[in-house]
Design a protein around this motif. Structure first.
Motif, PDB file in Angstrom:
ATOM      1  N   ALA A 182       0.830  -1.210   0.000  1.00  0.00           N
ATOM      2  CA  ALA A 182       0.000   0.000   0.000  1.00  0.00           C
ATOM      3  C   ALA A 182       0.863   1.259   0.000  1.00  0.00           C
ATOM      4  O   ALA A 182       1.591   1.511   0.963  1.00  0.00           O
ATOM      5  N   ALA A 183       0.780   2.011  -1.082  1.00  0.00           N
ATOM      6  CA  ALA A 183       1.639   3.179  -1.273  1.00  0.00           C
ATOM      7  C   ALA A 183       1.490   4.154  -0.112  1.00  0.00           C
ATOM      8  O   ALA A 183       0.374   4.434   0.347  1.00  0.00           O
ATOM      9  N   ASN A 184       2.618   4.669   0.366  1.00  0.00           N
ATOM     10  CA  ASN A 184       2.672   5.667   1.441  1.00  0.00           C
ATOM     11  C   ASN A 184       2.129   5.173   2.778  1.00  0.00           C
ATOM     12  O   ASN A 184       1.838   5.966   3.657  1.00  0.00           O
ATOM     13  N   LYS A 185       1.980   3.875   2.934  1.00  0.00           N
ATOM     14  CA  LYS A 185       1.487   3.364   4.219  1.00  0.00           C
ATOM     15  C   LYS A 185       2.500   2.402   4.815  1.00  0.00           C
ATOM     16  O   LYS A 185       3.318   1.834   4.098  1.00  0.00           O
ATOM     17  N   THR A 186       2.388   2.239   6.121  1.00  0.00           N
ATOM     18  CA  THR A 186       3.336   1.345   6.779  1.00  0.00           C
ATOM     19  C   THR A 186       2.637   0.510   7.848  1.00  0.00           C
ATOM     20  O   THR A 186       1.413   0.634   8.043  1.00  0.00           O
TER      21      THR A 186
END
Lengths: 456, 106
Positions: free
Chosen positions: A409-413
């Motif tokens: 998931a882009a920009n998520k951690t």
């Protein structure tokens, strides 16, 4: 009830299954060959594809609604699987392949179905030019369409593991995640990377209409974790033999209902009946969870020690009961353990009690693989590729279908959530091993096919 | 709602093929069977058997119905039954008999 041939209790059992245990038919999927839709221009192919799908499956939704109403069993999804697009449009340029994907999307939209599968290529032995163009088109095609699903077969027991293709998939998945960043990288939820892909799978996102299939065909995917869960809960602390027998009985009934509905749909659509897929498919709804079935067997939480054994028993018993119920069983036929689509899995992930490693072990004994698992957006492409390679190795060596549907998931951690809505569900992002697999993946080439003898 | 299985039990059963099972689930009260039977009679659907049972905490009434000479389509009959069910505060469903056959008989 002497005229009914069955007792009031049996009638109420069926009613109970539907009303309280979420028995439903997960999908009626019509497979359609597009081999006769080739053409000199992409526009021509788009027109032919659209016309053929809407002509053959135009009634699908109406027929499904009719049957669901008459038999009193909900049919949750209607879907279309088509010939792998690499075979019919692989000669076109990248943007033209995107146009074909858009034609599929329009066709799906026009007949009112949620997903259409078959933006697919088979590259287990090597990547052809058509395949390369399709793979390059995937990020844009999945970002620009809503209903189109893609799959790529990268390994098989007979061909081995195409590590070049797997490396490419790692990068492709990253690109798709970035292109659909605004929607939790949902594009990745519409792409399955397969080992030993099957040609008659009715379940998305991995459905496509294989070249060994007839002109068109009706395949049915059943559901029913809730029915199994209730049967186990009612049984109490019985031994494993009894447990297996209870699951077999429940699976038999579910499968028989599925076959009746499949055959009736086939007859009314005037399309041959293909197979019934005996998968236990969970949903994010409470009471419709495979994880909860494992917990009902006596595990405090899915993912703890014993989960693999419990799943092996469940998977085998479902197949035995279902195989008895229908002459034509096919597709994936096994319990699914997706993360974001299973209420019990989501709960375990939220507490950090299910790991990627345990899920991988569990996929060795069930269908179908590491499914719908959100991982951090900064996971390197090589790590994604290495996860796919591990899963492909399990499939190749065990002669079974495995698949990977990861969502970096882009920009998520880790700890952030993704939410896709509907059946795709929601889940917290779970960690991956941070040690690099880069040198391994960059070697290139193929991992040879395993021996088919000396099997000890 | 204390009827015994109906008198029609003495007649020969109609050929299978176009039969359905009507299930009524809800709190027990006067007039439920009469109301549902009336809807079926208006559609010329013949009740060939009735029994009652308990599903969880509710009463469940089950009718085997022959639709061979029914004068309205299945869908329309289902809608009428459900409308009547709402009036009577019970849940009514009608399902083709085949689904029970395949699930409970080999």
């Amino acid at each position: 009830m002497e005229y009914a041939n069955f007792s009031a209790e049996e009638i109420l059992e069926t009613i109970n299954m539907v009303r309280f245990e979420r028995l439903d038919i997960r999908t009626v999927t019509v497979g359609i060959s597009l081999l006769d839709c080739t053409g000199d221009t992409a526009a021509q192919v788009c027109d032919r594809v659209y016309d053929k799908i809407t002509r053959i499956a135009g009634n699908l939704r109406r027929v499904s609604e009719e049957i669901a109403s008459e038999f009193g069993i909900p049919i949750v999804n209607n879907r279309i699987a088509v010939t792998p697009v690499a075979l019919i449009a692989g000669r076109f340029a990248r943007d033209e392949i995107v146009q074909v994907a858009q034609a599929l999307d329009r066709a799906a939209d026009s007949i009112g179905i949620d997903f259409i599968g078959g933006l697919s290529a088979h590259v287990e032995k090597g990547i052809g030019e058509s395949d390369t163009r399709l793979l390059t088109a995937l990020p844009e095609a999945l970002a620009e369409t809503r209903r189109v699903c893609a799959s790529v077969n990268v390994a098989s027991t007979r061909a081995g593991i195409n590590m070049d293709a797997i490396a490419t998939m790692g990068q492709t998945i990253k690109r798709i995640a970035e292109r659909t960043a605004a929607e939790s990288s949902i594009g990745c939820a519409k792409l399955v990377t397969f080992c030993n892909a099957v040609e008659d799978n009715p379940f998305m996102a991995g459905a496509y209409h294989g070249i060994g299939e007839p002109e068109c065909v009706v395949n049915v995917g059943i559901s029913g974790p809730g029915v199994v869960l209730r049967a186990l809960a009612d049984a109490g602390d019985v031994d494993f033999g009894t447990l297996a027998s209870i699951i077999r009985r429940a699976a038999f009934k579910i499968a028989r209902a599925g076959e009746l509905i499949g055959r009736t749909a086939a007859q009314r659509l005037a399309i041959p009946f293909g197979i019934i897929d005996l998968s236990l498919a969970p949903t994010p709804a409470a009471g419709d969870s495979v994880a909860r079935v494992l917990e009902a067997m006596g595990l405090a939480r899915v993912g703890t020690h014993g989960s693999t054994a419990a799943l092996a028993l469940l998977n085998d018993a479902v197949k035995k009961g279902g195989a008895m119920a229908s002459s034509h069983v096919g597709g994936l036929s096994g319990a699914f353990i997706p993360l974001s689509e299973d209420e019990g899995m989501i709960a375990a992930a939220e507490r950090g009690e299910i790991t990627l490693d345990k899920l991988e072990a569990m996929t060795a004994v069930c269908s179908v693989g590491l499914d719908m698992i959100p991982v951090p957006g900064d996971t390197p492409a090589e790590t994604l590729a290495a996860i796919i390679a591990d899963e492909a190795a399990i499939g190749v060596i065990n002669k079974k279908t495995t698949a990977v549907r990861l969502i970096p998931a882009a920009n998520k951690t880790v700890g952030d959530w993704v939410d896709f809505g509907g059946l795709l569900g929601r889940a917290p992002i779970i960690p991956v091993n941070r040690n690099s697999s880069q040198r391994f993946i960059r070697r290139g080439g193929r991992i040879p096919a395993p021996l088919q003898a000396l099997t000890n | 709602m204390n009827q015994q299985p109906s008198q029609s039990a003495a007649r020969p059963a109609p050929p299978p093929g176009n039969r359905a099972i009507v299930t009524i689930i809800g709190p027990d009260r006067v007039g439920i069977i009469a109301g549902i039977a009336n809807v079926l009679a208006e559609a010329n659907a013949n009740i060939i058997d009735i029994s009652q049972s308990v599903l969880r905490e509710f009463f469940a009434m089950i009718m085997v119905v022959d639709l061979e000479r029914a004068t309205i389509p299945f869908d329309a009959l289902r809608e009428r039954l459900q409308t009547k069910g709402r009036e009577l505060a019970v849940q009514v469903s009608i399902q083709r008999e085949d689904i029970f056959k395949v699930m409970h008989r080999i």
